[in-house]
Write a protein that holds these residues in place. Structure first.
Motif, PDB file in Angstrom:
ATOM      1  N   THR A 259       0.825  -1.210   0.000  1.00 30.98           N
ATOM      2  CA  THR A 259       0.000   0.000   0.000  1.00 30.98           C
ATOM      3  C   THR A 259       0.859   1.259   0.000  1.00 30.98           C
ATOM      4  O   THR A 259       0.558   2.238  -0.697  1.00 30.98           O
ATOM      5  CB  THR A 259      -0.940   0.002   1.217  1.00 30.98           C
ATOM      6  OG1 THR A 259      -1.815  -1.129   1.135  1.00 30.98           O
ATOM      7  CG2 THR A 259      -1.767   1.273   1.275  1.00 30.98           C
ATOM      8  N   ALA A 260       1.943   1.237   0.766  1.00 30.23           N
ATOM      9  CA  ALA A 260       2.836   2.408   0.803  1.00 30.23           C
ATOM     10  C   ALA A 260       3.430   2.679  -0.565  1.00 30.23           C
ATOM     11  O   ALA A 260       3.499   3.836  -1.016  1.00 30.23           O
ATOM     12  CB  ALA A 260       3.939   2.180   1.840  1.00 30.23           C
ATOM     13  N   ASN A 261       3.871   1.643  -1.260  1.00 28.94           N
ATOM     14  CA  ASN A 261       4.434   1.838  -2.598  1.00 28.94           C
ATOM     15  C   ASN A 261       3.372   2.302  -3.587  1.00 28.94           C
ATOM     16  O   ASN A 261       3.640   3.144  -4.460  1.00 28.94           O
ATOM     17  CB  ASN A 261       5.092   0.548  -3.093  1.00 28.94           C
ATOM     18  CG  ASN A 261       6.474   0.354  -2.513  1.00 28.94           C
ATOM     19  OD1 ASN A 261       7.035   1.246  -1.886  1.00 28.94           O
ATOM     20  ND2 ASN A 261       7.048  -0.813  -2.742  1.00 28.94           N
ATOM     21  N   ASP A 262       2.161   1.772  -3.475  1.00 34.32           N
ATOM     22  CA  ASP A 262       1.084   2.216  -4.353  1.00 34.32           C
ATOM     23  C   ASP A 262       0.819   3.717  -4.163  1.00 34.32           C
ATOM     24  O   ASP A 262       0.618   4.452  -5.142  1.00 34.32           O
ATOM     25  CB  ASP A 262      -0.200   1.429  -4.070  1.00 34.32           C
ATOM     26  CG  ASP A 262      -0.183   0.042  -4.684  1.00 34.32           C
ATOM     27  OD1 ASP A 262       0.738  -0.264  -5.477  1.00 34.32           O
ATOM     28  OD2 ASP A 262      -1.103  -0.747  -4.382  1.00 34.32           O
ATOM     29  N   ARG A 263       0.816   4.164  -2.930  1.00 37.92           N
ATOM     30  CA  ARG A 263       0.571   5.590  -2.658  1.00 37.92           C
ATOM     31  C   ARG A 263       1.695   6.457  -3.233  1.00 37.92           C
ATOM     32  O   ARG A 263       1.449   7.524  -3.799  1.00 37.92           O
ATOM     33  CB  ARG A 263       0.439   5.818  -1.159  1.00 37.92           C
ATOM     34  CG  ARG A 263      -0.862   5.293  -0.579  1.00 37.92           C
ATOM     35  CD  ARG A 263      -0.884   5.405   0.933  1.00 37.92           C
ATOM     36  NE  ARG A 263      -2.159   4.981   1.485  1.00 37.92           N
ATOM     37  CZ  ARG A 263      -2.369   4.708   2.755  1.00 37.92           C
ATOM     38  NH1 ARG A 263      -1.360   4.820   3.635  1.00 37.92           N
ATOM     39  NH2 ARG A 263      -3.565   4.329   3.176  1.00 37.92           N
ATOM     40  N   THR A 264       2.924   5.982  -3.089  1.00 34.72           N
ATOM     41  CA  THR A 264       4.055   6.729  -3.650  1.00 34.72           C
ATOM     42  C   THR A 264       3.931   6.850  -5.165  1.00 34.72           C
ATOM     43  O   THR A 264       4.142   7.931  -5.742  1.00 34.72           O
ATOM     44  CB  THR A 264       5.378   6.043  -3.285  1.00 34.72           C
ATOM     45  OG1 THR A 264       5.533   6.044  -1.862  1.00 34.72           O
ATOM     46  CG2 THR A 264       6.564   6.744  -3.923  1.00 34.72           C
ATOM     47  N   LEU A 265       3.577   5.755  -5.826  1.00 37.91           N
ATOM     48  CA  LEU A 265       3.452   5.774  -7.282  1.00 37.91           C
ATOM     49  C   LEU A 265       2.255   6.596  -7.729  1.00 37.91           C
ATOM     50  O   LEU A 265       2.331   7.333  -8.725  1.00 37.91           O
ATOM     51  CB  LEU A 265       3.357   4.348  -7.818  1.00 37.91           C
ATOM     52  CG  LEU A 265       4.644   3.535  -7.712  1.00 37.91           C
ATOM     53  CD1 LEU A 265       4.388   2.062  -7.999  1.00 37.91           C
ATOM     54  CD2 LEU A 265       5.721   4.089  -8.652  1.00 37.91           C
ATOM     55  N   ASP A 266       1.143   6.511  -7.011  1.00 38.33           N
ATOM     56  CA  ASP A 266      -0.017   7.331  -7.359  1.00 38.33           C
ATOM     57  C   ASP A 266       0.329   8.813  -7.285  1.00 38.33           C
ATOM     58  O   ASP A 266      -0.054   9.601  -8.164  1.00 38.33           O
ATOM     59  CB  ASP A 266      -1.181   7.028  -6.413  1.00 38.33           C
ATOM     60  CG  ASP A 266      -1.808   5.659  -6.662  1.00 38.33           C
ATOM     61  OD1 ASP A 266      -1.550   5.076  -7.736  1.00 38.33           O
ATOM     62  OD2 ASP A 266      -2.550   5.182  -5.778  1.00 38.33           O
ATOM     63  N   ALA A 267       1.066   9.204  -6.249  1.00 34.96           N
ATOM     64  CA  ALA A 267       1.462  10.609  -6.117  1.00 34.96           C
ATOM     65  C   ALA A 267       2.424  11.012  -7.227  1.00 34.96           C
ATOM     66  O   ALA A 267       2.346  12.123  -7.768  1.00 34.96           O
ATOM     67  CB  ALA A 267       2.105  10.833  -4.748  1.00 34.96           C
ATOM     68  N   LEU A 268       3.334  10.109  -7.582  1.00 37.41           N
ATOM     69  CA  LEU A 268       4.287  10.420  -8.646  1.00 37.41           C
ATOM     70  C   LEU A 268       3.570  10.645  -9.977  1.00 37.41           C
ATOM     71  O   LEU A 268       3.838  11.632 -10.677  1.00 37.41           O
ATOM     72  CB  LEU A 268       5.299   9.272  -8.774  1.00 37.41           C
ATOM     73  CG  LEU A 268       6.451   9.454  -9.768  1.00 37.41           C
ATOM     74  CD1 LEU A 268       7.659   8.650  -9.315  1.00 37.41           C
ATOM     75  CD2 LEU A 268       6.070   9.019 -11.189  1.00 37.41           C
ATOM     76  N   PHE A 269       2.644   9.747 -10.335  1.00 35.46           N
ATOM     77  CA  PHE A 269       1.977   9.887 -11.629  1.00 35.46           C
ATOM     78  C   PHE A 269       0.962  11.022 -11.639  1.00 35.46           C
ATOM     79  O   PHE A 269       0.510  11.429 -12.709  1.00 35.46           O
ATOM     80  CB  PHE A 269       1.336   8.559 -12.033  1.00 35.46           C
ATOM     81  CG  PHE A 269       2.354   7.517 -12.422  1.00 35.46           C
ATOM     82  CD1 PHE A 269       3.246   7.747 -13.459  1.00 35.46           C
ATOM     83  CD2 PHE A 269       2.440   6.319 -11.738  1.00 35.46           C
ATOM     84  CE1 PHE A 269       4.203   6.804 -13.808  1.00 35.46           C
ATOM     85  CE2 PHE A 269       3.384   5.369 -12.087  1.00 35.46           C
ATOM     86  CZ  PHE A 269       4.271   5.610 -13.119  1.00 35.46           C
ATOM     87  N   ALA A 270       0.628  11.546 -10.482  1.00 30.50           N
ATOM     88  CA  ALA A 270      -0.188  12.764 -10.444  1.00 30.50           C
ATOM     89  C   ALA A 270       0.636  13.985 -10.822  1.00 30.50           C
ATOM     90  O   ALA A 270       0.090  15.007 -11.239  1.00 30.50           O
ATOM     91  CB  ALA A 270      -0.796  12.946  -9.049  1.00 30.50           C
ATOM     92  N   ARG A 271       1.969  13.875 -10.690  1.00 27.70           N
ATOM     93  CA  ARG A 271       2.860  14.993 -11.007  1.00 27.70           C
ATOM     94  C   ARG A 271       3.482  14.875 -12.391  1.00 27.70           C
ATOM     95  O   ARG A 271       3.781  15.883 -13.038  1.00 27.70           O
ATOM     96  CB  ARG A 271       3.981  15.074  -9.962  1.00 27.70           C
ATOM     97  CG  ARG A 271       3.504  15.306  -8.544  1.00 27.70           C
ATOM     98  CD  ARG A 271       4.666  15.582  -7.608  1.00 27.70           C
ATOM     99  NE  ARG A 271       5.602  14.456  -7.522  1.00 27.70           N
ATOM    100  CZ  ARG A 271       5.516  13.468  -6.637  1.00 27.70           C
ATOM    101  NH1 ARG A 271       4.500  13.436  -5.786  1.00 27.70           N
ATOM    102  NH2 ARG A 271       6.416  12.503  -6.601  1.00 27.70           N
ATOM    103  N   ALA A 272       3.720  13.647 -12.839  1.00 28.81           N
ATOM    104  CA  ALA A 272       4.370  13.426 -14.132  1.00 28.81           C
ATOM    105  C   ALA A 272       3.837  12.120 -14.724  1.00 28.81           C
ATOM    106  O   ALA A 272       3.638  11.150 -13.989  1.00 28.81           O
ATOM    107  CB  ALA A 272       5.889  13.353 -13.972  1.00 28.81           C
TER     108      ALA A 272
END
Length: 362
Positions: A259-272
């Motif tokens: 879940t932590a990695n999913d949240r990190t990736l979701d935030a990343l793809f919201a920016r780029a």
């Protein structure tokens, strides 16, 4: 495409005794299919399938319905070698067409070798931990792992999805166009905002691989293909979570990690929209195995997260082996990923056929 089929079969007959990419070659069946496929969209395009069961896969059936012609089944690791990354072909152990003392990667070993040696331009694969992207990177071809859920998969864990190995990202479009419904090309709008991570925050990458991929990213920036977003990608090492999911025994701890990695990736793809990273942390290892280094360290995070991911040839290490640049985009954005991969490939240039295919001793 009859001439293309005959050329494909001739190359297989000439090269496969040394490269061992195929377990079966279907000469006569392919000729019969090609004769009936001339008026279909793929018009008899020769392709290979991963493993003996590959001919029954959803992707293979869709390609055949569109006029593709399967020429044979490619090698996968033999019985009793679950963590070896070489395939076992009819003539013996599958070798890397750039250096026969090195593995081609796996488990889509034969598919990658068949494409790298010019035996076919397209081959099906499957990717549960990196099994398309790693052999694509180590054999210098294009490889795409599709988004989780895009295509039917027999893997109940959800880790493995269908994929394709191809001579180029452009050629791989034939795969997506005909195995998915409602495919619409999405050419990239340049420069593509991208995050570059040399290690995803946890992996140990050899200096040579790190240098090849760093220089490839620099060339993309210089060519105007990408614009780097100065943001880190700091994932947690997903190894424990991957093994738990594969075994069907996730724990609260591994689920929190995932879940932590999913949240990190979701935030990343919201920016780029694009993440760039190496495909494998090392060059291809010898046939005895990788030792204590997991070749999958940089690929299996996205099997857990379900994102589509591709390998584009990035260059060569000093030992003469190819290395791959991994491209990852948001879930379900496979067409956009392919458009970005085409732009990246245009900027970096395509890897030529392997030395074995060009006539140098394999």
């Amino acid at each position: 495409m009859t001439a293309a089929l005959e050329a494909s079969l001739a190359r297989i007959d000439r090269l496969d005794p040394e490269l061992c990419a195929f377990t079966e070659v279907w000469h006569e069946e392919a000729r019969v299919r090609a004769a009936a496929a001339s008026r279909l969209p793929l018009a008899g395009l020769p392709f290979a399938v991963k493993g003996r069961a590959g001919i029954r896969s959803y992707a293979a059936r869709r390609l055949i319905a569109a006029g593709g012609v399967p020429v044979g089944a490619t090698s996968v690791p033999g019985p009793g070698t679950p963590w070896q990354t070489w395939g076992q072909g009819t003539h013996g152990r599958t070798v890397n067409p750039w250096r026969p003392d090195r593995t081609p990667g796996g488990s889509s070993a034969g598919s990658a070798v068949a494409v790298a040696a010019g035996m076919v331009e397209l081959a099906t694969g499957g990717d549960g931990a990196g099994s398309v992207r790693i052999p694509a990177a180590w054999c210098g071809v294009f490889g795409l792992r599709t988004s989780a859920g895009l295509l039917p998969s027999p893997d109940r864990t959800g880790l493995a999805t269908a994929g394709v190995l191809a001579s180029s990202a452009e050629r791989a479009e034939a795969y997506l166009r005909h195995v998915t419904d409602g495919y619409v090309p999405q050419p990239a709008r340049l420069p593509v905002p991208a995050v570059y991570s040399p290690d995803l925050g946890f992996a140990s990458v050899t200096p040579e691989v790190a240098d090849v991929t760093r220089r490839a990213v620099g060339r993309l920036v210089a060519a105007g293909a990408v614009r780097l977003v100065p943001d880190p990608c700091e994932l947690l090492d997903p190894a424990e979570a991957w093994f738990a999911v594969r075994a069907g025994r996730p724990t609260p701890s591994t689920e929190r990690l995932r879940t932590a990695n999913d949240r990190t990736l979701d935030a990343l793809f919201a920016r780029a929209p694009l993440l760039l990273a190496p495909v494998a942390p090392t060059p291809p290892h010898g046939h005895e195995g990788p030792g204590n280094v997991y070749s999958t360290a940089l690929t299996w995070p996205f099997n857990l997260s379900g994102h589509p991911a591709a390998s584009v040839p990035a260059g060569f290490t000093s030992d003469g082996c190819p290395a791959g640049l991994q491209l990852v985009t948001g879930r379900g954005t496979d067409a956009a990923l392919l458009g970005m991969a085409c732009a990246v490939e245009d900027a970096l240039g395509r890897t030529p056929l392997s030395r074995a295919a060009c006539g140098s001793p394999p």
